[in-house]
Design a protein around this motif. Structure first.
Motif, PDB file in Angstrom:
ATOM      1  N   ALA A  83       0.843  -1.188   0.000  1.00 50.28           N
ATOM      2  CA  ALA A  83       0.000   0.000   0.000  1.00 50.28           C
ATOM      3  C   ALA A  83       0.877   1.237   0.000  1.00 50.28           C
ATOM      4  O   ALA A  83       1.831   1.329   0.781  1.00 50.28           O
ATOM      5  N   SER A  84       0.565   2.168  -0.884  1.00 46.02           N
ATOM      6  CA  SER A  84       1.248   3.467  -0.930  1.00 46.02           C
ATOM      7  C   SER A  84       0.211   4.557  -0.738  1.00 46.02           C
ATOM      8  O   SER A  84      -0.801   4.591  -1.434  1.00 46.02           O
ATOM      9  N   HIS A  85       0.486   5.437   0.222  1.00 40.25           N
ATOM     10  CA  HIS A  85      -0.386   6.580   0.457  1.00 40.25           C
ATOM     11  C   HIS A  85       0.288   7.871   0.005  1.00 40.25           C
ATOM     12  O   HIS A  85      -0.087   8.952   0.450  1.00 40.25           O
ATOM     13  N   ALA A  86       1.274   7.717  -0.884  1.00 44.23           N
ATOM     14  CA  ALA A  86       1.963   8.871  -1.469  1.00 44.23           C
ATOM     15  C   ALA A  86       1.535   8.988  -2.927  1.00 44.23           C
ATOM     16  O   ALA A  86       1.871   8.129  -3.740  1.00 44.23           O
ATOM     17  N   PRO A  87       0.791  10.016  -3.291  1.00 43.74           N
ATOM     18  CA  PRO A  87       0.402  10.211  -4.689  1.00 43.74           C
ATOM     19  C   PRO A  87       1.638  10.288  -5.586  1.00 43.74           C
ATOM     20  O   PRO A  87       2.678  10.811  -5.186  1.00 43.74           O
ATOM     21  N   ARG A  88       1.517   9.778  -6.803  1.00 43.96           N
ATOM     22  CA  ARG A  88       2.660   9.762  -7.708  1.00 43.96           C
ATOM     23  C   ARG A  88       3.232  11.164  -7.928  1.00 43.96           C
ATOM     24  O   ARG A  88       4.434  11.334  -8.112  1.00 43.96           O
ATOM     25  N   ARG A  89       2.376  12.175  -7.909  1.00 41.74           N
ATOM     26  CA  ARG A  89       2.844  13.546  -8.118  1.00 41.74           C
ATOM     27  C   ARG A  89       3.744  14.021  -6.985  1.00 41.74           C
ATOM     28  O   ARG A  89       4.451  15.026  -7.135  1.00 41.74           O
ATOM     29  N   GLU A  90       3.705  13.328  -5.856  1.00 43.31           N
ATOM     30  CA  GLU A  90       4.514  13.740  -4.706  1.00 43.31           C
ATOM     31  C   GLU A  90       5.809  12.941  -4.590  1.00 43.31           C
ATOM     32  O   GLU A  90       6.548  13.095  -3.622  1.00 43.31           O
ATOM     33  N   LEU A  91       6.083  12.071  -5.589  1.00 40.68           N
ATOM     34  CA  LEU A  91       7.278  11.236  -5.582  1.00 40.68           C
ATOM     35  C   LEU A  91       8.274  11.720  -6.630  1.00 40.68           C
ATOM     36  O   LEU A  91       7.887  12.150  -7.720  1.00 40.68           O
ATOM     37  N   ALA A  92       9.552  11.640  -6.316  1.00 46.50           N
ATOM     38  CA  ALA A  92      10.609  11.872  -7.296  1.00 46.50           C
ATOM     39  C   ALA A  92      11.718  10.866  -7.025  1.00 46.50           C
ATOM     40  O   ALA A  92      12.026  10.573  -5.866  1.00 46.50           O
ATOM     41  N   MET A  93      12.311  10.346  -8.097  1.00 47.87           N
ATOM     42  CA  MET A  93      13.351   9.329  -7.940  1.00 47.87           C
ATOM     43  C   MET A  93      14.601   9.740  -8.696  1.00 47.87           C
ATOM     44  O   MET A  93      14.531  10.211  -9.834  1.00 47.87           O
ATOM     45  N   LEU A  94      15.749   9.581  -8.039  1.00 52.75           N
ATOM     46  CA  LEU A  94      17.047   9.829  -8.657  1.00 52.75           C
ATOM     47  C   LEU A  94      17.782   8.505  -8.800  1.00 52.75           C
ATOM     48  O   LEU A  94      17.873   7.732  -7.848  1.00 52.75           O
ATOM     49  N   PHE A  95      18.302   8.270  -9.996  1.00 54.92           N
ATOM     50  CA  PHE A  95      19.022   7.039 -10.275  1.00 54.92           C
ATOM     51  C   PHE A  95      20.531   7.278 -10.209  1.00 54.92           C
ATOM     52  O   PHE A  95      21.007   8.417 -10.268  1.00 54.92           O
ATOM     53  N   GLN A  96      21.265   6.189 -10.126  1.00 57.77           N
ATOM     54  CA  GLN A  96      22.722   6.290 -10.051  1.00 57.77           C
ATOM     55  C   GLN A  96      23.277   6.976 -11.299  1.00 57.77           C
ATOM     56  O   GLN A  96      24.185   7.797 -11.221  1.00 57.77           O
TER      57      GLN A  96
END
Length: 229
Positions: free
Chosen positions: A62-75
């Motif tokens: 379960a994720s309660h974080a909307p996609r708009r509130e997520l950011a991902m940095l890759f190597q």
């Protein structure tokens, strides 16, 4: 309080390979969680699951974080064959910001990571450290509440590592931070909690002080000592 992310006995499979196995953990808003373990232990898969990039095969997630509130940095962040400004602006545009406003907002974001002088440079000609700072500016501009980082300083030289880590520490203020790292010094500096994974399983999940100063499962103890084969 409902956790931001909750996993209960989760498996993630890629064909015949089980990348996460019976994984259970919960992450609350505002935590700074380090994921550590050997290559292939499931760190990257767990980050991608949290970001919604891979599905789980069994268990409950379960994720309660909307996609708009997520950011991902890759190597190794992907850079468009375009200017640093455009690389930031397009992320904002894809979120619905009008193009002119997106370009305007890109300037302050680049200045925040010290790249204002390179605003018109082709992003693919930047150094590794500069590209990571650009990727962080791109994420910062989106004003995410959750930052997911996959070994963001692993391929950088010591000076660039120090610069990017300082920016990450600033970016983590008031946000939830989940990051994978082999740099145990970085884990001590940035994390409040450590999750140790082995062959896709969560083997240890402890506050950072307890992880580095208390008893650990044997594999985690050897990993911290640098003796895990």
């Amino acid at each position: 309080m409902t956790s931001l992310f909750a996993l209960s006995h989760v498996d993630v499979r890629f064909g015949r390979v089980t990348a996460l196995r019976d994984a259970s953990l919960a992450i609350d808003a505002g935590e700074r969680v380090a994921l550590i373990g050997a290559n292939g232990s499931g760190k990257s898969t767990l980050l991608r699951l949290l970001h919604g990039l891979v599905p789980h095969a069994s268990g409950q997630f379960a994720s309660h974080a909307p996609r708009r509130e997520l950011a991902m940095l890759f190597q190794r962040p992907h850079m468009l064959r375009a200017t640093a400004r455009t690389n930031v602006a397009i992320a904002l545009w894809l979120r619905g910001t009008p193009w002119g406003e997106a370009k305007r907002q890109a300037g302050p974001a680049l200045a925040r990571v010290g790249l204002e002088a390179l605003i018109g440079r082709n992003a693919r000609t930047l150094s590794g450290g500069q590209q990571q700072r650009l990727a962080l500016a791109r994420a910062w501009a989106l004003q995410p509440k959750v930052l997911l980082l996959d070994e963001p300083t692993a391929s950088l030289d010591p000076t660039a590592k120090h610069e990017v880590e300082a920016l990450l520490a600033e970016a983590a203020q008031g946000r939830t931070l989940v990051f994978a790292s082999h740099n145990l010094g970085q884990v001590k500096r940035l994390a409040s909690r450590v999750v140790y994974l082995e062959q896709g399983r969560v083997v240890a999940d402890l506050p950072v002080h307890d992880f580095f100063n208390g008893p650990l499962p044997e594999a985690a103890r050897l990993f911290v000592k640098g003796e895990l084969v």
